[in-house]
Design a protein around this motif. Structure first.
Motif, short mmCIF file in Angstrom:
data_model
loop_
_atom_site.label_atom_id
_atom_site.label_comp_id
_atom_site.label_asym_id
_atom_site.label_seq_id
_atom_site.Cartn_x
_atom_site.Cartn_y
_atom_site.Cartn_z
N GLN A 60 18.60 -12.51 -29.32
CA GLN A 60 18.91 -13.85 -28.82
C GLN A 60 18.99 -14.85 -29.98
O GLN A 60 19.94 -15.63 -30.07
CB GLN A 60 17.86 -14.30 -27.81
CG GLN A 60 18.21 -15.64 -27.19
CD GLN A 60 17.18 -16.10 -26.18
OE1 GLN A 60 16.27 -15.37 -25.81
NE2 GLN A 60 17.34 -17.32 -25.71
N ALA A 61 18.01 -14.82 -30.87
CA ALA A 61 17.98 -15.77 -31.99
C ALA A 61 19.18 -15.55 -32.92
O ALA A 61 19.78 -16.51 -33.39
CB ALA A 61 16.67 -15.65 -32.75
N ALA A 62 19.52 -14.28 -33.15
CA ALA A 62 20.62 -13.98 -34.07
C ALA A 62 21.95 -14.51 -33.53
O ALA A 62 22.74 -15.12 -34.27
CB ALA A 62 20.70 -12.48 -34.33
N ILE A 63 22.21 -14.27 -32.24
CA ILE A 63 23.48 -14.75 -31.67
C ILE A 63 23.51 -16.28 -31.65
O ILE A 63 24.51 -16.91 -31.97
CB ILE A 63 23.71 -14.17 -30.25
CG1 ILE A 63 23.76 -12.64 -30.30
CG2 ILE A 63 25.02 -14.70 -29.66
CD1 ILE A 63 23.83 -11.97 -28.95
N THR A 64 22.35 -16.88 -31.29
CA THR A 64 22.27 -18.35 -31.29
C THR A 64 22.62 -18.91 -32.66
O THR A 64 23.44 -19.82 -32.78
CB THR A 64 20.84 -18.80 -30.92
OG1 THR A 64 20.47 -18.22 -29.68
CG2 THR A 64 20.77 -20.32 -30.79
N SER A 65 22.02 -18.32 -33.71
CA SER A 65 22.25 -18.87 -35.04
C SER A 65 23.70 -18.72 -35.47
O SER A 65 24.27 -19.60 -36.11
CB SER A 65 21.32 -18.20 -36.06
OG SER A 65 21.62 -16.83 -36.16
N GLN A 88 25.71 -21.38 -33.82
CA GLN A 88 25.47 -22.67 -34.45
C GLN A 88 26.21 -22.76 -35.78
O GLN A 88 26.66 -23.83 -36.17
CB GLN A 88 23.96 -22.86 -34.68
CG GLN A 88 23.21 -23.17 -33.39
CD GLN A 88 21.71 -23.00 -33.54
OE1 GLN A 88 21.23 -22.29 -34.42
NE2 GLN A 88 20.95 -23.63 -32.66
N THR A 139 21.64 -11.40 -22.53
CA THR A 139 20.95 -12.14 -23.59
C THR A 139 21.89 -13.12 -24.27
O THR A 139 21.51 -14.26 -24.57
CB THR A 139 20.36 -11.16 -24.62
OG1 THR A 139 19.45 -10.30 -23.94
CG2 THR A 139 19.63 -11.88 -25.72
N LYS A 147 22.10 -16.41 -22.68
CA LYS A 147 20.99 -17.30 -23.02
C LYS A 147 21.21 -17.95 -24.39
O LYS A 147 20.90 -19.13 -24.59
CB LYS A 147 19.67 -16.52 -23.03
CG LYS A 147 19.20 -16.14 -21.64
CD LYS A 147 17.93 -15.32 -21.71
CE LYS A 147 17.64 -14.64 -20.39
NZ LYS A 147 17.36 -15.59 -19.30
N LYS A 170 23.53 -20.84 -24.20
CA LYS A 170 22.83 -22.02 -23.67
C LYS A 170 21.98 -22.67 -24.77
O LYS A 170 21.99 -23.88 -24.94
CB LYS A 170 21.95 -21.57 -22.49
CG LYS A 170 21.38 -22.72 -21.67
CD LYS A 170 20.66 -22.19 -20.45
CE LYS A 170 19.42 -23.00 -20.12
NZ LYS A 170 18.25 -22.68 -20.92
N ASP A 171 21.26 -21.84 -25.52
CA ASP A 171 20.41 -22.35 -26.60
C ASP A 171 21.22 -23.10 -27.66
O ASP A 171 20.77 -24.11 -28.18
CB ASP A 171 19.69 -21.18 -27.31
CG ASP A 171 18.47 -20.71 -26.55
OD1 ASP A 171 18.16 -21.34 -25.52
OD2 ASP A 171 17.85 -19.73 -26.97
#
Lengths: 351, 319
Positions: B202-207, B210, B228, B231, B234-235
């Protein structure tokens, strides 16, 4: 905040002359977390220069989230390492906690909170079992927890398939108590432009509490003592067995906390998850200055180690580097952090 | 006292969801009598992957129908998987169904089985190698073709830039999917994540979202990762949409409520079913499916237009 092992006056008989002759600055530099702090600053500076989105304040939440899921486990793992033991089952124990809460609630039609509480009992039980077996068999914790690691891995898969017929848990998001539990274990807090996941809060609280216990409480002295020389510790009346079992149970508690986040963030848990994470927790603790031999280390350092890991992992993404090299970059970054860590400590020791 | 405990016990129960509400869909009734044959089913599945649940259920359904004794084994390590083939030969099974995701490691033992007179069929992986090994039949999807289909679909959807999320670095089939997508939709970028660690996925895709705000499609290669990715979007407050390869029960629901746009379906249940059933047909009637060519089980698309048809089967865990 001097590490208890070197703090004068703790045990009057062992006033250390090496410490006594050193200046305050050198004493500060010799603290176990200083190396990792320098490493963290170097990596932070590097990514600030090369990765544009890294500079965006709003993205801090993502970096801290990545670090927090490692940090929550790195804190108890560091305590355990200072106490002279390993826990190779820590990675899959997280999955076990998430699976058991979900499966118990789903299979028996219970309120989700009941599953959460039962999972806590189970997680603490696994920790206590690790500690108990260690003393019962006299084997190294490496072997005992390696056994637990395999048992949990197999039980995770076997029980999940037995109950659900699948390898992942069923979705429990429509069950009573889910919304409340999600608010506790999987919510977000908005602080201005930064959205923080609740795990960041747990991580910080755990770090503060564990650091306080380690440096300011008798239990902290016991942890350093059993890690340094457990025979000597026993001779001066330290409850070695209780201390070590307590440390394994602390790992169990944090595995439960991480497992609950896993469950309530993603609604379902896949039974094969968590393998290999135990090494990441140990790496974070080692970057943070914990020795692989026990008796020395810092909780704050382990948390900084988790932060280094989080920053590196996501910084590579933010920098937009070729993903083929992802793991290699990660390895180089981690090696550099550890080398800086060792270098700073050695320089300070030479003064 | 007793009523108080009853009330407590009731309060501890959930009024909705749980196992009770899903008691339905049972496996087809198995035929009685002595098994007609023994089939070893040997895959490269990693433990706990939902995709292989569907393959296994297909294999079990075919086994139950033909009164076949099925021995399911799996190991993601190529050498270990080859060893499982050797143990099947030692046990003198009547047929072997095998995945060839790591064809070089499997070659020697597969050829040994064939030389020993045990029919071997391949499924899911090894579409380029099965024929040269002398394997009887192949059931699966050509990952490159499936990737190209996904890329073509992205093009018609009017996508600008896609992020292809690989959950296992060095997996030949997953790389082929992304490469296929890239060949049909050039503006595709790859990212590697650790598939066994969801928070880091989740964190990797979010970053990544961004970092690159021009990404407007996230293409995952497995159903759990699609959920995931939703999510992460959304983040990151991104407006990107999620599309994926492969399905599971939760994903079918996600397509229905619009969380995921579409899924490339390779029909894993069918792969397991056909592999076992083909061995039965070969033994009992000498049939060979596919006429010397691979039998493709995909790619088919599941989207809002046909999701309801799939849904009832997904609830039973067979789609």
């Amino acid at each position: 905040m001097t590490a208890a092992a070197t703090e004068p006056g703790r045990a009057e008989a062992t006033l250390d002359d090496r410490v006594a002759t050193r200046s305050l600055a050198v004493r500060m530099l010799r603290r176990p977390e200083v190396g990792s702090l320098v490493g963290a600053i170097v990596i932070f500076a590097l990514f600030m220069i090369v990765a544009v989105p890294f500079r965006n304040v709003a993205n801090i939440g993502t970096i801290l989230y990545g670090a927090s899921t490692i940090g929550i486990m790195a804190v108890p793992v560091a305590l355990l390492m200072i106490g002279g033991e390993f826990d190779l089952s820590a990675g899959v124990a997280v999955t076990t906690a998430g699976l058991s809460a979900s499966l118990l609630a789903w299979n028996f039609g219970l309120n989700v909170w009941v599953g959460v509480i039962l999972a806590l009992a189970l997680s603490l039980g696994v920790g206590a079992f690790n500690g108990w077996l260690l003393f019962k068999t006299g084997l190294p914790s490496f072997l005992v927890t390696l056994g637990t690691f395999f048992v949990l891995q197999g039980v995770n898969l076997g029980v999940t398939r037995l109950l659900t017929g699948n390898v992942a848990t069923a979705d429990i998001s429509d069950m009573d108590g889910f919304a409340g539990a999600q608010a506790v274990f999987g919510s977000e807090i908005a602080l201005g432009p930064v959205t923080l996941k609740v795990t960041v809060l747990y991580w910080v609280v755990l770090t503060v509490v564990a650091a306080h216990i380690l440096l300011r409480r008798q239990a902290g002295n016991w942890i350093f003592a059993v890690g340094g020389d457990s025979a000597a510790a026993r001779a001066i009346g330290v409850p070695v067995r209780a201390t070590k079992i307590g440390l394994f149970m602390a790992v169990g508690f944090c595995a439960w906390l991480s497992g609950m986040h896993l469950l309530f963030q993603f609604n379902t848990v896949q039974s094969g998850e968590g393998v290999g994470k135990e090494f990441i927790f140990i790496i974070a603790a080692v970057i943070g200055g914990c020795l692989l031999t026990g008796g020395y280390g810092s909780v704050v350092g382990a948390s900084i180690g988790a932060l280094i890991f989080g920053m590196t992992q996501l910084g590579i993404n933010y920098a937009g580097w070729n993903p083929d090299w992802f793991k290699a970059f990660l390895g180089v970054m981690l090696l550099l952090a550890t080398i800086v860590n060792v270098y700073v400590k050695r320089k300070a020791d030479l003064r | 006292m007793t009523s108080g405990m009853m009330a407590l016990a009731l309060a501890a129960c959930s009024s909705s969801g749980g196992k009770q509400s899903t008691e339905a869909a049972s496996a087809p009734a198995s035929a009685s009598g002595a098994p007609t044959m023994t089939v070893a089913f040997i895959t490269h599945a990693a433990p706990g992957d939902t995709f292989w649940d569907l393959v296994r259920k297909g294999a079990e359904a075919a086994a139950a129908k033909g009164n076949i004794k099925l021995e399911y084994q799996s190991d993601p390590d190529g050498a270990n998987q080859a060893n499982l083939v050797q143990t099947a030969i030692d046990k003198k099974v009547d047929g072997i169904a095998v995945t060839l995701a790591k064809p070089d490691a499997m070659k020697a033992n597969v050829e040994k089985a064939l030389a020993g007179g045990i029919p071997v069929v391949a499924l899911n992986g090894g579409i380029d190698q099965w024929k040269s090994m002398g394997v009887l039949e192949y059931f699966g999807q050509d990952e490159k073709i499936a990737g190209e289909a996904a890329g073509a679909r992205l093009k018609t959807d009017g996508a600008k830039k896609a992020l292809c999320v690989i959950q296992e670095q060095g997996h030949v089939g997953l790389e082929a999917r992304c490469d296929g997508t890239k060949s049909a939709f050039p503006d595709t970028e790859k990212i590697y994540v650790t598939g066994t660690d969801m928070p880091s996925v989740q964190a990797a895709i979010t970053s990544k979202l961004q970092q690159d705000s021009s990404i407007d499609r996230v293409l995952t290669l497995g159903a759990p990762f699609a959920l995931t990715a939703a999510k992460s979007i959304k983040d990151a407050s991104s407006s990107a949409k999620v599309v994926t390869f492969d399905t599971n029960k939760e994903l079918v629901t996600a397509i229905k409520n619009g969380q995921v746009e579409w899924a490339v379906d390779q029909q894993p249940f069918l792969q397991g079913y056909l592999a076992v059933d083909s061995l039965w047909l070969y033994k009992t009637n000498g049939n060979v499916i596919g006429g010397g060519q691979a039998t493709l089980t995909g790619p088919a698309f599941i989207d809002k237009t046909n999701v309801t048809a799939v849904e009832q089967f997904a609830a039973g865990g067979t789609r």
